[in-house]
Design an enzyme around this catalytic site. Structure first.
Site, mmCIF file in Angstrom:
data_model
loop_
_atom_site.group_PDB
_atom_site.id
_atom_site.type_symbol
_atom_site.label_atom_id
_atom_site.label_comp_id
_atom_site.label_asym_id
_atom_site.label_seq_id
_atom_site.Cartn_x
_atom_site.Cartn_y
_atom_site.Cartn_z
ATOM 1 N N TYR A 38 0.851 -1.188 0.000
ATOM 2 C CA TYR A 38 0.000 0.000 0.000
ATOM 3 C C TYR A 38 0.891 1.242 0.000
ATOM 4 O O TYR A 38 0.750 2.135 0.810
ATOM 5 C CB TYR A 38 -0.924 -0.019 1.223
ATOM 6 C CG TYR A 38 -2.223 0.732 1.022
ATOM 7 C CD1 TYR A 38 -3.242 0.208 0.239
ATOM 8 C CD2 TYR A 38 -2.433 1.971 1.636
ATOM 9 C CE1 TYR A 38 -4.432 0.897 0.071
ATOM 10 C CE2 TYR A 38 -3.611 2.660 1.473
ATOM 11 C CZ TYR A 38 -4.606 2.117 0.682
ATOM 12 O OH TYR A 38 -5.792 2.812 0.507
ATOM 13 N N HIS A 124 4.648 -4.002 -12.971
ATOM 14 C CA HIS A 124 6.015 -3.705 -13.400
ATOM 15 C C HIS A 124 6.643 -5.025 -13.819
ATOM 16 O O HIS A 124 6.485 -6.040 -13.132
ATOM 17 C CB HIS A 124 6.775 -3.093 -12.226
ATOM 18 C CG HIS A 124 8.079 -2.452 -12.580
ATOM 19 N ND1 HIS A 124 8.397 -2.036 -13.858
ATOM 20 C CD2 HIS A 124 9.160 -2.136 -11.807
ATOM 21 C CE1 HIS A 124 9.592 -1.484 -13.851
ATOM 22 N NE2 HIS A 124 10.079 -1.546 -12.624
ATOM 23 N N ASP A 208 10.013 1.351 -19.185
ATOM 24 C CA ASP A 208 9.757 2.031 -17.921
ATOM 25 C C ASP A 208 11.045 2.545 -17.288
ATOM 26 O O ASP A 208 11.125 3.712 -16.870
ATOM 27 C CB ASP A 208 9.043 1.069 -16.969
ATOM 28 C CG ASP A 208 8.534 1.765 -15.722
ATOM 29 O OD1 ASP A 208 7.595 2.569 -15.839
ATOM 30 O OD2 ASP A 208 9.076 1.510 -14.631
ATOM 31 N N GLU A 244 11.101 30.943 -16.554
ATOM 32 C CA GLU A 244 11.449 30.586 -17.933
ATOM 33 C C GLU A 244 11.875 29.127 -18.082
ATOM 34 O O GLU A 244 11.827 28.577 -19.176
ATOM 35 C CB GLU A 244 12.575 31.496 -18.442
ATOM 36 C CG GLU A 244 12.172 32.934 -18.663
ATOM 37 C CD GLU A 244 11.128 33.103 -19.763
ATOM 38 O OE1 GLU A 244 10.970 32.196 -20.603
ATOM 39 O OE2 GLU A 244 10.456 34.152 -19.777
ATOM 40 N N GLU A 248 6.733 28.065 -16.810
ATOM 41 C CA GLU A 248 6.071 28.190 -18.106
ATOM 42 C C GLU A 248 5.878 26.824 -18.765
ATOM 43 O O GLU A 248 4.857 26.559 -19.397
ATOM 44 C CB GLU A 248 6.863 29.117 -19.032
ATOM 45 C CG GLU A 248 6.131 29.440 -20.328
ATOM 46 C CD GLU A 248 6.809 30.529 -21.143
ATOM 47 O OE1 GLU A 248 6.405 30.708 -22.308
ATOM 48 O OE2 GLU A 248 7.737 31.186 -20.626
ATOM 49 N N SER A 270 4.461 32.345 -30.325
ATOM 50 C CA SER A 270 4.870 33.392 -31.271
ATOM 51 C C SER A 270 5.786 32.837 -32.359
ATOM 52 O O SER A 270 6.395 31.768 -32.191
ATOM 53 C CB SER A 270 5.607 34.495 -30.519
ATOM 54 O OG SER A 270 6.856 34.019 -30.057
#
Length: 348
Positions: A38, A124, A208, A244, A248, A270
């Site tokens: 768990y 896994h 993985d 930056e 963002e 842009s």
């Protein structure tokens, strides 16, 4: 199962439309599913199964932090929360979600209760693929399957609660009963998978381990650190460098990629950003590909598995891990991140 085309390559995919929850419940109606462990994946899978109406119990070491967490989540000792051995006795479908090191230590207990016709499930491929190092070799008379959600157990649970789903891979290593396919897909639907795509144990663990060490965690952390350092060394403030580099990306651009893809993200920036990103992506690809090739080879040769197993067995591992994580947390980069997160409107 449907054959879908991904970039010109056909893959087997199962959706909830063709294998609905009602069918999954019917397939596993006579099964008791035991979630062993768990910790990372256990809570999400167990709670989603319970909420979906499956007969599920949890097996966890008593008096551990995870045992206490299970009780806090509504699991009741003696009713649907047991120690690992008792859970194995009661289960017909054992989902082995202990850590990779924990699976090695717990295999003798699980193996003892894997009687003919039971199902052994994984999320896994590590234990089976690297069984020369783990010793995990199931008997031939049990089904051995895999459902691997493509994200954390926390994300699996959150998306389920939002009425969404986290995509999962599935695999069949051993089909002793002739019913392994229906059972593994039913389990995948039960834990809330968005859709399920076919793999095998080896490919799952190779991808993985590469992903975790690469783009998902290791590479992105290293790139954050490198860009942040260059900006700071050139006179940019911590806030500017962090925004930056990290803010963002995580708050603006990655949601656009998730919504409609990388080209759509470019289309919504842009011309200056588009042109620079499109040109520099080639340089970054060529610079990092050799690193990824080295990484994949290390995974394939079992070196990364050996490192992980050795680390898990070190008595001081948690202490040394805490120091490594503290080093990251206390760096200027992530101290700045904590401040920036606190300034987001929802946290202000």
């Amino acid at each position: 199962m449907a054959l879908l085309n991904f970039g010109g390559v056909e893959e087997n995919v199962v959706t909830r439309a063709e294998f609905p929850l009602e069918k999954a419940l019917e397939v596993l109606k006579n099964d008791t599913v035991a979630i062993l462990g768990y910790g990372v994946q256990g809570p999400g899978q167990a709670l989603n199964l319970r909420d979906n109406g499956f007969n599920v119990i949890v097996g966890q070491r008593k008096e551990s932090a995870s045992w206490t967490k299970a009780i806090a989540d509504g699991w009741v000792p003696g009713k649907d929360l047991f120690d690992i051995e008792e859970a194995c006795k009661r289960a017909t479908y054992i989902q082995f979600l202990l850590s990779d090191g924990g699976q090695i230590d717990g295999w003798a207990t699980v193996k003892k209760h894997l009687t003919a016709g039971k199902t052994l499930g994984f999320s896994h491929g590590f234990g089976i693929t690297f069984n020369d190092q783990t010793g995990i070799v199931p008997a031939a008379d049990v089904d051995v399957v895999l459902v691997a959600p493509k994200g954390s157990g926390t994300s699996l649970r959150r998306l389920f609660q939002q009425g969404k789903g986290l995509n999962s891979s599935y695999a069949i290593y051993q089909d002793a009963t002739g019913k392994a396919y229906d059972k593994v897909i039913a389990y995948g639907v039960g834990v809330g998978s968005g859709y399920l795509f076919e793999t095998d144990f080896r490919r799952e663990v190779y991808s993985d381990l590469t992903g975790e060490r690469g783009v998902l965690m290791g590479a992105i952390a290293g790139i954050f650190e490198a860009q942040y350092a260059v900006l700071r060394e050139n006179g940019h403030t911590p806030s500017e460098a962090f925004n930056e580099t990290v803010e963002e990306l995580t708050q603006s651009l990655m949601p656009l990629v998730a919504e409609n893809g990388m080209d759509w993200m470019y289309a919504n920036t842009s011309v200056t950003a588009q042109r620079g990103a499109l040109d520099w992506r080639h340089k970054f690809r060529e610079a990092t590909r050799p690193v990824f090739e080295d990484l994949y080879q290390s995974v394939k040769e079992g070196k990364e598995a050996a490192i992980a197993i050795d680390a898990a067995r070190r008595p001081d591992y948690r202490e040394s891990l805490a120091k490594e994580l503290a080093e990251i947390r206390e760096s200027e980069l992530w101290k700045t991140g904590k401040t920036v997160r606190g300034l987001r409107p929802e946290n202000a």
